[in-house]
Motif scaffolding. Sequence first.
Motif, mmCIF file in Angstrom:
data_model
loop_
_atom_site.group_PDB
_atom_site.id
_atom_site.type_symbol
_atom_site.label_atom_id
_atom_site.label_comp_id
_atom_site.label_asym_id
_atom_site.label_seq_id
_atom_site.Cartn_x
_atom_site.Cartn_y
_atom_site.Cartn_z
ATOM 1 N N ILE A 145 23.322 6.725 -46.563
ATOM 2 C CA ILE A 145 24.026 7.881 -46.000
ATOM 3 C C ILE A 145 22.989 8.944 -45.638
ATOM 4 N N PHE A 192 25.510 6.678 -40.730
ATOM 5 C CA PHE A 192 25.764 5.597 -41.685
ATOM 6 C C PHE A 192 26.095 4.346 -40.880
ATOM 7 N N ILE A 212 30.417 12.842 -47.493
ATOM 8 C CA ILE A 212 29.448 12.104 -48.305
ATOM 9 C C ILE A 212 30.105 11.610 -49.584
#
Length: 398
Positions: free
Chosen positions: A183, A360, A320
């Motif tokens: 990420i 991502f 996130i």
Amino acid sequence: MKNPINPRLKVDPLSQEFLSLILSDLVKIPSQNPGNYENNVANRIIQWFENTPVEASLVETMPGRYSVGAVLRGKSDGPRLVLNGHMDTVPVDDLDLWTNDPFGACIKDGFLYGRGACDMKAGLSVQIGVAHHLCKYLDRMNGSLVMHFAVGEERAEPGTLSLLEAGYTGDMGIVTEPTELRIAAATRGLAPIHIKLIGRSIHASREHLGINPAWGLQWVLETLRLYKFDLEKKSHPLLGHGTCTPTVVQGGVVPNAVSDFVDIYVDRRLIPGETVEGEVAEVRRRLFAARPSGSEIGIEVDVAYNRFEPAEIAIDAPIISYLKSSSKKIFGQSSVVYGAPYSSDVRNLVNDAGIEAVNFGPGNVAECHCSDERVEIKQLEGCARVITDLAEELMLEK
């Protein structure tokens, strides 16, 4: 080609089989920038959404070049998750260095090979697979999946920006660039700096009657070296320090003539807190200060074609947290949060649209922009399942 998936077929849109089918199809369509450009890929992506509830449309980003905006709407208003990717690729380099056809989409040893396989048609394939999966759950879905298939990212052209301006926006975003399923909460910017040293040409035997810009390389390169040293004193927690890398020096026509100019190109990677204009101005200031007194060599400093501002969001931002939770479900452990060393259109989502967004996606950036570009197929499925789980947590009724 018509969309091979229809409601009567029993197929898992998140499977390696389905995702590699899409990826193979897209890799076989050249979309080099500059070169073939993206329109054939754009039309094929729209075909992949035929016979589904996805509303896909062409958006003219630049004259004759079309991005694709697509929306899968739930039964009612709710969160809007944006998935973003670009359709263009860099050109094919020396064909003699490829052991596989750049547009053959060869699969071997668990990898799919081809120009754009990793950067970033793998990410586009994931977006399509996730949308096909969510089509089955519209009766429980509150909110929308918004998808970007943008033109021009490789040259910092406004594909993503045009889609945002056309209304394809949302609350959270994932740019499916290759991160090896990590990420990227922060992403470097790029200031491609062009320095022109201007002289006056003359026969080399009479150099004293002209102005030789090549002598300016001494103090220009030394100035850039000192600038690089100063940059390394500043650090970002995820990205480290910025960089300043002279990459191209060119000038002159024949060996026995003084040239009119010398061009120097500098790859300047930015960290959050730095801006393209600010760093170009700083390089300009330093070069003019370093020019020897009485030098007749002229200096021009500007920005080359592809410029990206850096971008970042808080490491505890909701997008996130969702990705860490979903990746833990799928992989047994949370994906690592890091800083992407490259630049991407996440800058448009974060800086221009105010969307909480990250990079991502499947693939290793070290296997992009090179001969025998490739992506690991199992990462396609892993990425698709993580994003699907996130979308379901965000938008599906329990």
